[in-house]
Design an enzyme around this catalytic site. Sequence first.
Site, PDB file in Angstrom:
ATOM      1  N   TYR A  57     109.139  95.763  83.318  1.00 51.53           N
ATOM      2  CA  TYR A  57     108.192  96.860  83.148  1.00 51.53           C
ATOM      3  C   TYR A  57     108.748  98.159  83.722  1.00 51.53           C
ATOM      4  CZ  TYR A  57     104.979  92.903  82.475  1.00 51.53           C
ATOM      5  OH  TYR A  57     104.382  91.739  82.049  1.00 51.53           O
ATOM      6  N   PRO A 203      94.269  90.033  77.465  1.00 51.02           N
ATOM      7  CA  PRO A 203      92.998  89.380  77.154  1.00 51.02           C
ATOM      8  C   PRO A 203      92.045  90.285  76.370  1.00 51.02           C
ATOM      9  CG  PRO A 203      92.995  90.096  79.430  1.00 51.02           C
ATOM     10  CD  PRO A 203      94.392  90.327  78.909  1.00 51.02           C
ATOM     11  N   LEU A 204      92.353  91.589  76.345  1.00 49.93           N
ATOM     12  CA  LEU A 204      91.550  92.538  75.566  1.00 49.93           C
ATOM     13  C   LEU A 204      92.269  92.963  74.298  1.00 49.93           C
ATOM     14  CD1 LEU A 204      90.004  94.641  78.472  1.00 49.93           C
ATOM     15  CD2 LEU A 204      88.981  92.754  77.170  1.00 49.93           C
ATOM     16  N   ARG A 206      95.227  94.154  73.601  1.00 46.83           N
ATOM     17  CA  ARG A 206      95.977  95.418  73.633  1.00 46.83           C
ATOM     18  C   ARG A 206      95.124  96.615  73.197  1.00 46.83           C
ATOM     19  NH1 ARG A 206     101.274  93.661  74.401  1.00 46.83           N
ATOM     20  NH2 ARG A 206     101.721  91.557  73.656  1.00 46.83           N
ATOM     21  N   GLY A 207      93.856  96.587  73.627  1.00 47.40           N
ATOM     22  CA  GLY A 207      92.959  97.692  73.350  1.00 47.40           C
ATOM     23  C   GLY A 207      92.035  97.492  72.173  1.00 47.40           C
ATOM     24  N   PHE A 208      92.205  96.408  71.425  1.00 47.34           N
ATOM     25  CA  PHE A 208      91.370  96.170  70.242  1.00 47.34           C
ATOM     26  C   PHE A 208      89.953  95.723  70.597  1.00 47.34           C
ATOM     27  CE2 PHE A 208      89.880  92.729  67.345  1.00 47.34           C
ATOM     28  CZ  PHE A 208      89.460  93.536  66.294  1.00 47.34           C
TER      29      PHE A 208
END
Length: 332
Positions: A57, A203-204, A206-208
Amino acid sequence: MTLATRRLGPFDVAPIGLGCMNLSHAYGVPPAPEEAAGVLLRALELGVTHFDTAALYGFGANEELVGRVLAPHRHRFTLASKCGMTGVDGRRVIDGRPATLKATCEAALRRLRTDVIDLYYLHRWDKAVPIEESVGALADLVREGKIRAIGLSEVSASTLRRAHAVHPIAALQTEYSLWTRNPEIAVLEACRELDVAFVAFSPLARGFLPGTLRDVSGFDAKDIRRAMPRFAPANYAANLQRLEPLRAVAEEAGCTLAQLALAWLLHRGDHILPIPGTTSVAHLEENLGAAAVTLTPAQRARLEAAIHQGNVAGARYNGATQTEIDTEEFSA
């Protein structure tokens, strides 16, 4: 649903952790250092006890950030990082050779300003190196006191079993959410059988799943979603329609869509630990509220029927990236 801790290998941690990648990597221009520090410190203040970073990262920048900001509070949380996929001369390189993994760990310890990393993952299995050799190198690091526990990322149930035969695996990390259900093929059950924690990244989606990302045409040039088929404009427009049934369930449960998605994961098993990432303190606070959301079996069934591998448009990764991972795939 309670706020009780969950097991992460030998550690007890809060049910929702923090994935730190967004603060340095992957989704375009990262936040300013002081803003990133504010997210980390607010997470700690709110009771987050599981922070997840990696050498990849920001090509070391994220570990440096986590070390600089959180080292004074090191006794208050479980620290996870990863090796086996790093930045070399500006390029992402997968290298699971024992010498490389050990060198990456030494560099990580310096950047993280710590004497020991609690949970150290093999970020990707380098298929040119037997998994037994890579895990053997990590086992050496355990014996040397440089890491406390070993994890794997994006591997299949069979690879997990091979690795576990060399040294106990504390955690397996893979993408898991309502729109990425691959772990349900085999890995979730293998983790349960072997007493391995399952850490759910993205878990989300990637923003969707929060429902606030409507337009995908303006992604930054360095945003990794530009290369992901699900975020191609036509596919994404189709996928947005899958969110509509979720809104009714969220209203019934008295929560936001983000909280609904995280609560669903928490209900899937006590060995599942989601690590949503964010650059926003407001979103951080919202995400952590999911631990208090209760869903009925009927509500969970409605969510699972509304969005699943059979009706999501587009693959999780493009062809080139898909060759780098070892996770099970649904039949076409």
